[in-house]
Design a protein around this motif. Sequence first.
Motif, PDB file in Angstrom:
ATOM      1  N   PHE A 108      -6.934   6.528  -2.034  1.00 10.22           N
ATOM      2  CA  PHE A 108      -6.152   5.361  -2.466  1.00 10.22           C
ATOM      3  C   PHE A 108      -4.920   5.106  -1.588  1.00 10.22           C
ATOM      4  O   PHE A 108      -4.022   4.369  -1.985  1.00 10.22           O
ATOM      5  CB  PHE A 108      -5.717   5.517  -3.931  1.00 10.22           C
ATOM      6  N   MET A 109      -4.867   5.668  -0.392  1.00  3.85           N
ATOM      7  CA  MET A 109      -3.705   5.516   0.477  1.00  3.85           C
ATOM      8  C   MET A 109      -3.432   4.048   0.850  1.00  3.85           C
ATOM      9  O   MET A 109      -2.288   3.670   1.087  1.00  3.85           O
ATOM     10  CB  MET A 109      -3.895   6.326   1.762  1.00  3.85           C
ATOM     11  N   ASN A 110      -4.465   3.223   0.900  1.00  2.28           N
ATOM     12  CA  ASN A 110      -4.295   1.826   1.330  1.00  2.28           C
ATOM     13  C   ASN A 110      -4.262   0.843   0.152  1.00  2.28           C
ATOM     14  O   ASN A 110      -4.339  -0.366   0.359  1.00  2.28           O
ATOM     15  CB  ASN A 110      -5.418   1.436   2.303  1.00  2.28           C
ATOM     16  N   GLN A 111      -4.128   1.388  -1.057  1.00  3.44           N
ATOM     17  CA  GLN A 111      -4.022   0.523  -2.225  1.00  3.44           C
ATOM     18  C   GLN A 111      -2.561   0.356  -2.631  1.00  3.44           C
ATOM     19  O   GLN A 111      -1.764   1.299  -2.509  1.00  3.44           O
ATOM     20  CB  GLN A 111      -4.801   1.115  -3.402  1.00  3.44           C
ATOM     21  N   PRO A 112      -2.171  -0.823  -3.139  1.00  3.91           N
ATOM     22  CA  PRO A 112      -0.797  -0.983  -3.641  1.00  3.91           C
ATOM     23  C   PRO A 112      -0.592  -0.177  -4.923  1.00  3.91           C
ATOM     24  O   PRO A 112      -1.539   0.097  -5.659  1.00  3.91           O
ATOM     25  CB  PRO A 112      -0.687  -2.488  -3.910  1.00  3.91           C
ATOM     26  N   THR A 113       0.639   0.157  -5.197  1.00  7.14           N
ATOM     27  CA  THR A 113       0.972   0.989  -6.355  1.00  7.14           C
ATOM     28  C   THR A 113       0.461   0.388  -7.659  1.00  7.14           C
ATOM     29  O   THR A 113      -0.015   1.109  -8.545  1.00  7.14           O
ATOM     30  CB  THR A 113       2.502   1.177  -6.435  1.00  7.14           C
ATOM     31  N   ARG A 114       0.541  -0.934  -7.793  1.00 10.94           N
ATOM     32  CA  ARG A 114       0.152  -1.585  -9.064  1.00 10.94           C
ATOM     33  C   ARG A 114      -1.336  -1.429  -9.371  1.00 10.94           C
ATOM     34  O   ARG A 114      -1.760  -1.656 -10.503  1.00 10.94           O
ATOM     35  CB  ARG A 114       0.542  -3.060  -9.052  1.00 10.94           C
ATOM     36  N   HIS A 115      -2.147  -1.063  -8.375  1.00 11.65           N
ATOM     37  CA  HIS A 115      -3.584  -0.885  -8.595  1.00 11.65           C
ATOM     38  C   HIS A 115      -3.961   0.563  -8.926  1.00 11.65           C
ATOM     39  O   HIS A 115      -5.129   0.855  -9.186  1.00 11.65           O
ATOM     40  CB  HIS A 115      -4.372  -1.327  -7.359  1.00 11.65           C
ATOM     41  N   PRO A 118       0.823  -1.220   0.000  1.00 12.15           N
ATOM     42  CA  PRO A 118       0.000   0.000   0.000  1.00 12.15           C
ATOM     43  C   PRO A 118       0.858   1.271   0.000  1.00 12.15           C
ATOM     44  O   PRO A 118       1.978   1.286   0.530  1.00 12.15           O
ATOM     45  CB  PRO A 118      -0.808  -0.125   1.295  1.00 12.15           C
ATOM     46  N   ILE A 119       0.317   2.321  -0.561  1.00 11.33           N
ATOM     47  CA  ILE A 119       1.025   3.600  -0.646  1.00 11.33           C
ATOM     48  C   ILE A 119       1.484   4.085   0.720  1.00 11.33           C
ATOM     49  O   ILE A 119       2.622   4.533   0.891  1.00 11.33           O
ATOM     50  CB  ILE A 119       0.109   4.667  -1.293  1.00 11.33           C
ATOM     51  N   ILE A 120       0.626   3.964   1.724  1.00 10.22           N
ATOM     52  CA  ILE A 120       0.977   4.455   3.050  1.00 10.22           C
ATOM     53  C   ILE A 120       2.190   3.716   3.605  1.00 10.22           C
ATOM     54  O   ILE A 120       3.012   4.303   4.323  1.00 10.22           O
ATOM     55  CB  ILE A 120      -0.243   4.330   4.020  1.00 10.22           C
ATOM     56  N   GLU A 121       2.356   2.431   3.243  1.00  7.62           N
ATOM     57  CA  GLU A 121       3.524   1.682   3.701  1.00  7.62           C
ATOM     58  C   GLU A 121       4.790   2.153   3.001  1.00  7.62           C
ATOM     59  O   GLU A 121       5.868   2.194   3.600  1.00  7.62           O
ATOM     60  CB  GLU A 121       3.310   0.173   3.468  1.00  7.62           C
TER      61      GLU A 121
END
Length: 333
Positions: free
Chosen positions: A148-155, A113-116
């Motif tokens: 989209f903070m909790n979505q992975p970059t690929r999504h 996720p982006i936040i990570e």
Amino acid sequence: MGINVEHISKSYHVVRREKGLLGSVKQFFHPHYTIINAVNDISFNIETGKIVGFIGENGAGKSTTIKMMVGILTPDRGTIRINDEMVGVNKKKIAYQIGVVFGQRTQLWWDIPIIESFRLFKDMYRIPDQEYKENLDIFQEILGLNEFMNQPTRHLSLGQRMRADLCAALLHNPSVLFLDEPTIGIDVATKEKMRNFIREINRRKLTTVLLTTHDMKDIEELSDELIVIDRGGLIYQGNLQNLKTRYGGMSTITLKCCPETAGEIQKSVSSKEINCRYDDALYLVFDKKKYSAQEVLRDMVNQFTFSDIQVEDSCLEDIVKKIYYEIDNGGCI
């Protein structure tokens, strides 16, 4: 302080391909090289807190220059200083002072996720908790990252990823931000969010910004100054308005009128140095140094009826095209 570039040059040795199988075998044992001069003796200074547009045609040397400025490439000759620190000497110290966004590449981790990713940057740059929280809150608000903070970059869509990359580049409060095609391929609404963000960060933190883009609207809306390079050499550095004054001497008046009226007007201005073109509207292009818009329109508005009148100066894209045309035809600026 700011950015100081002195007499930098960079060339590449490219293998010269031979024809046929025999040529390939000979090339393998005794390769021949062609020297490509990507950057040739460029010097310029950028003051702290300025937003500077850095433009040139494809292959002009923009990306090579930026890669040298951020320490990815080493110049063959010359020096680069950022806030009086020599690039290439103390790479760790320089890394803390700069942020970089390359439009074609991401610095975010692809599967988390982006936040990570942001938390990893916090640890890498040893950002204090309070500073990290304050910056992230500001960036989330202006760039609209919450969705989209909790979505992975690929999504993420391209526009979402670019906003996240811009946030990541600024979390550690760099004094200098390098942007290489930051708005490439993204929609109009996202472009406007990113422009507003860059303006706001520059205003709040006096961040120096070097912006490379082919989108002239980015340059016009953001930049204080302009640097133009061509074929590896510097051809202009200065105030954006000065360049417009020097090369943007033409104005266009657009008149919404019927074909009969357009024909009468074309006859009336035939003795003047005014270029006329009719295509659903009449376009009058003239030199501002010779005529004012009021002078061109004075008699027309008394004699004819128009549904709409617009007056526009030359846009930056037209000016840049004119500069490259003059250089290609042996001129200089």
